[in-house]
Design a protein around this motif. Sequence first.
Motif, PDB file in Angstrom:
ATOM      1  N   PRO A   1      39.010  -2.828   5.110  1.00  0.00           N
ATOM      2  CA  PRO A   1      38.652  -2.218   3.815  1.00  0.00           C
ATOM      3  C   PRO A   1      37.904  -0.909   4.065  1.00  0.00           C
ATOM      4  N   LEU A   2      38.255   0.111   3.322  1.00  0.00           N
ATOM      5  CA  LEU A   2      37.603   1.410   3.502  1.00  0.00           C
ATOM      6  C   LEU A   2      36.213   1.374   2.896  1.00  0.00           C
ATOM      7  N   PHE A   3      35.277   1.882   3.635  1.00  0.00           N
ATOM      8  CA  PHE A   3      33.942   2.076   3.064  1.00  0.00           C
ATOM      9  C   PHE A   3      33.647   3.568   3.141  1.00  0.00           C
ATOM     10  N   ILE A   4      33.883   4.220   2.047  1.00  0.00           N
ATOM     11  CA  ILE A   4      33.804   5.686   2.047  1.00  0.00           C
ATOM     12  C   ILE A   4      32.860   6.149   0.943  1.00  0.00           C
ATOM     13  N   PRO A   5      32.359   7.363   1.054  1.00  0.00           N
ATOM     14  CA  PRO A   5      31.519   7.894  -0.028  1.00  0.00           C
ATOM     15  C   PRO A   5      32.356   8.181  -1.273  1.00  0.00           C
ATOM     16  N   ARG A   6      32.480   7.199  -2.116  1.00  0.00           N
ATOM     17  CA  ARG A   6      33.258   7.333  -3.356  1.00  0.00           C
ATOM     18  C   ARG A   6      32.500   6.591  -4.446  1.00  0.00           C
ATOM     19  N   SER A   7      32.342   7.233  -5.603  1.00  0.00           N
ATOM     20  CA  SER A   7      31.512   6.644  -6.664  1.00  0.00           C
ATOM     21  C   SER A   7      32.261   5.552  -7.408  1.00  0.00           C
ATOM     22  N   HIS A   8      31.513   4.604  -7.914  1.00  0.00           N
ATOM     23  CA  HIS A   8      32.114   3.647  -8.841  1.00  0.00           C
ATOM     24  C   HIS A   8      31.187   3.287  -9.993  1.00  0.00           C
TER      25      HIS A   8
ATOM     26  N   ALA B   1      33.804  10.402  -7.865  1.00  0.00           N
ATOM     27  CA  ALA B   1      33.253  11.462  -7.017  1.00  0.00           C
ATOM     28  C   ALA B   1      33.456  11.044  -5.573  1.00  0.00           C
TER      29      ALA B   1
ATOM     30  N   GLN C   1      30.116  12.174  -1.668  1.00  0.00           N
ATOM     31  CA  GLN C   1      28.787  12.542  -2.145  1.00  0.00           C
ATOM     32  C   GLN C   1      27.700  12.074  -1.193  1.00  0.00           C
TER      33      GLN C   1
ATOM     34  N   PRO D   1      26.387   5.004  -4.936  1.00  0.00           N
ATOM     35  CA  PRO D   1      27.753   4.954  -5.466  1.00  0.00           C
ATOM     36  C   PRO D   1      27.866   5.557  -6.868  1.00  0.00           C
TER      37      PRO D   1
END
Lengths: 598, 389, 295
Positions: free
Chosen positions: A11-18, B203, B206, C55
């Motif tokens: 599973p990707l753990f990336i800087p992405r907002s949720h 986003a 970040q 996040p």
Amino acid sequence: MAQDMTMKMIPLFIPRSHVSTAGNKTGSWRFLRPRYDEKTAPCSAACPAGEDIGRIAMLTAQGLFKEAWEAILKENPLPGVCGRVCFHPCEPACNRGEFDEAVAIHTLERFLADTAARYQLQADLERRSPRKQRVAVVGAGPSGLATAYFLTRLGYRCDVFEATPEAGGVLRWGIPSYRLPVAVLRREIEQMRRTGFEIRCNRRLSREFLQEAGATYDAVYLGCGHAKIPFLNIPGEDLEGVTDGLSFLQRVNRGDEPRLTGRVAIIGGGNTAVDVARTSLRLGAKPVLIYRRRRADMPAFPDEIQMALEEGVELLELRTVQRIDRAGEEYTLTLRQVPVVNCAAAGKACVQAVPQECERLAVSKVFRAIGLTAAESWFDPPPNENRVIRLNNSVLAYADGAPIIAYGGDVANPIKSVVHAVASAKEAAIALDITFQEGAEAIGERMKHCRVGGGSALSMEIHMQGPRCRRSDHVVAFDEINADYFELSPRIVQPRLLKEERIDSFAEIELKISANLAMREAERCFNCGLCNQCDNCRLFCPDLAVVKDADSGRHINYDYCKGCGICVVECPRNAMALEEENQTQMNTAEEGVHGRLT
Amino acid sequence: MKQVLEGSHAVAEAVRLARVNVISAYPITPQTHIVERLSDFCADGRLDARFLRVESEHSALAALIGASSTGVRTFTATSSQGLALMHELLHWASGARLPIVMAEVNRALAPGWNIWTDQTDSLAQRDTGWMQLYCETGQEVLDTTLQAYWLAETVNLPVMVILDAFFLSHTYEPVDIPSQEQVNGFLPDYQPRFQLDTRNPCAFNQLAPPNVYMEMRHNIQQAMDQVLSRFGQMEDGFGVVFGRRYGEVEPLQCDDAQIILVTSGTITSTSRALQQQLRADGERVGLLKIKLFRPFPADAVRRILGGAQKVAVIDRNCSFGAGGIFAQEVRAALCNLSARPLVFSYIAGLGGRDVTLDVLKLIYRHTKDCEHCPDDSIWMGLHEVHHAT
Amino acid sequence: MQLNVPDRDYMHSGHVGCPGCGAAVAMKFVLRALGNKTIMVLPACCWSIIAGPYPQSTLQIPLIHSAFETGGAMASGVRAALDVKGDKETCVVTWAGDGGTFDIGFQALSGAVERNEDFIYFCYDNEAYMNTGIQRSSSTPYGAWTTTTPGRDWKRMRKKNIVEALVAHRIPYAATASIAYPEDLLRKVSKARSIKGSRFLHIFASCPTGWRIPSEISVKIARMAVQTNIFPLYEVENGRKYTINFMPKGYLVKEYFKLQGRFKHLSESDLDQIQAMVEEDWELLLRKAGVPLQG
């Protein structure tokens, strides 16, 4: 087996907002707290009737003419009259005057009244449920009628007694129709009467009424006005042909239009004198106004003087009449020049008679038109006594076992004007209401809360706990207006009949303006201290902490408001305030006084 | 279909066959033939891609980060100074987990200006989170470029396909250009696992505070770790379609070797010749070509080299103050073995100097004869330097 | 009476911009005009922080943070990818500070504009490196204190005229705008959105923290910059057609300067000199716009 593990998609753990940032309650940063804080416009504080002018203009600008008209009626039942004959002390107070030119409030008031008449609008005004007290009103002049109007709205039963055949008082009999057409007056009287009181005309009362009234009434309001012109105390003033100017105006207003010829002299400098002069001009005479001080000192409205002179009225300033002599159809006035001796900065010129400088003036008729007084001595309020309460524009006298006697209108007003008559009526009505409900002792304290901007004008809306209650009595000054939000724009020019058109008839001089023009003029209003839903507070908020409510008001979401204060500075009209935060407030979110169209 | 192709053109053919959507590049010798050929493809319609002719390598990679984040297949090519200029964005591409593929033509870094081959440019980027695949032949270049997309898109990390300047980039060799159908059979359409999308507004990239940054970095390490097993899976698939396989390392007669030469890039080809000669002479010598440098195939290296007596690592690169970079990695891979070979580190061929059969022979001879293995790298063929006064 | 501007916001509360942040106001306005069919590229700047840490996101549009100097390039790539996918509807924008635009990002911006990439580049200008703590940039005005131009070493170089630099590229649309003039700003954003090719909006966005002003005058100070001609509002089409959107009312620059702590060291003669510089720039602009000089 290791193969399976290593081939599984990691599973990707990336800087992405949720999620949004709404979870951060940035309101905790705040040390200053903005809030909606509607204030008082200087015009409304300057209006003796305390009209909510800023709001009236706001509604007018939005084309909400009925609502604007009703906003006037809350405080003043005579917008058609005042829109014509009021000397509009509101306009010199207008903050816009410091920017370009004052808003033409007077013109707007008349426009709204005329518009209401044109569309036969019926006002929906708040009225309290009936109360048991009854009030007799003596005199159906502006103050008496307005008193009945206010008291009726406050729930009291009123009967108005009028000596003449028709209600209106000085408005009916003393003001020429080129200034105030009788139809306008009748319409507004009818409008007032419809709130639910009776006017009994041709009922001249005697002093005894004050004693008898107790059987029926809890209070009597005496608004009998100043309807008598005093004598000059000079030789010859009792000659036939030397007339009292007010009687002359009454006669003309009844429909009698005698032809006059040649020069006529009018002695006096008030509005009555000017009215007599201009009326006689229309009847064929060449009027000469004789006034003992300078033109600038005349109590008549400057506009009226200006128009009179334009029309051909002659003015002899700084002259007193020594005597009047008759020779056949001709009267000779002996005039004495009075030089200015001492000119106080803001006051009237001090003059001193100089006996040597005499001149003579031959005329065909002479009108006395100096300051008016009450027709009967019992119309005047009693001297200060124990049980007399003297207010700004009215006097109340209390006696055991007898009705309260309230005096208002000209007899109680320092300035004799229609709007002061209304002020007087409102003050008396509120005072009586407080007396009936809480006792006379409460008048001072309770009335304080009704003061517009803390001044002498009272607001019936505030007294009746309307939305105006929420305003602070801070009177907005020009430097508190964010003038960057306003563009220079010239004031509307009141259209008038040409001089040549005026002098031939009694047709109304001031003409109507279009709805477009009225809206444009109303838009010039700064609406000082009032929220007009411009939305700047919400627009500029960097934190999206100003929330629009369903009813078009706004509130501050203190969960997020960081207290930057931009909303307060960018409010063009100073309808907000910025205060130091205190700890108890900090815990209260989603609270705030609403700026709403109410 | 076999054609005689320049190494650069082999890259371009592979990019065309990989159905790349967005290309962005800035010209630098010796990478220019790649982008020129791709420009031709875009111009004549053989490749339906947007080619962004940006104003620097930095922008080239930045543009691809934008494009790749928007969910399309991307390509760039560079060399030396250009790669150095990209450095910041190399981290950005891997940190953002973007499957960008780059052809990197090994060229020496200035100053002095030198356009010839040298691996220091790419090896200096070994910690940027990019896979690195070193190629030996034109065919391998073409094949590796296709494989790079498969790997990149499988683990969400970018890949450098690395080829020597001139010796490979400008050298013509027969290359089998596969058909589009074959390639499609191996490399499916790109299915992004995330992308900028107005229907699902997120986003990306970040601020990552300390409480999450480390886990994100660990996630990259996990992906790199997985490449080693995915590589075999990929080659299985590739072999089915194309009948070729390279291995992350390629051992040549290493099983019984006493001395094993370790090479990468085109030096491997010369070394193959030497190894054949030496074997013919009865020397027990093997050759290990390292293709995959990142992630480093330490297991394979240990397995293959662990039994030898001596290992000679030939580096066309130098990490100043540490020496040959492949040698360091090999030593590191072996260091925990209880019995391990001596690892000799040789630096040769920097800045495009020829690494001839003779140079390689010297290396072999030195390795064989030397009882004591020096810690430092041995610089091969240094001339006497006459210093100006 | 309400300004004629779109009402829907695409931004969330709870962001960590300083109280009174002009850049936050600018973003709010720009998003109102752009709508949610927008992808934003965000090079390093104050907004890198304001947009929220993992996040979270402050914005309701897709957003990609990018390296400091890559605003022009990364947007080029996003646009290219959308083109490949056949998405003509989505608007690609870059949102950069003055450092990322005037200085470190200038090359990528210039390159993108020279290629006439189809995107809008927004520079919100707070006249220094504010995110790193108020260091001078080439957008810092003459006379300003910053942490790298402290004490006697206040900045003695003029602010770079970025719009003119872009006009020199014959960019299809370049304009200045201010957070104090939302109607003008939003109109320009909408106009920019309707034009193909590269578009540049230079938005003056005050910084209470860095300018040493009370937060409540954040918008007022931006308005004064326009009123004093320090930051004229104008637009240039195709590098040729100049339109000045606001004619000044004769405010003196010192009115603007004296409200700000960053200028408090300036003497009267410094201010006179600055007044002369501002007038010179203004006259130059009038000449370009073909407006007769006054007086």
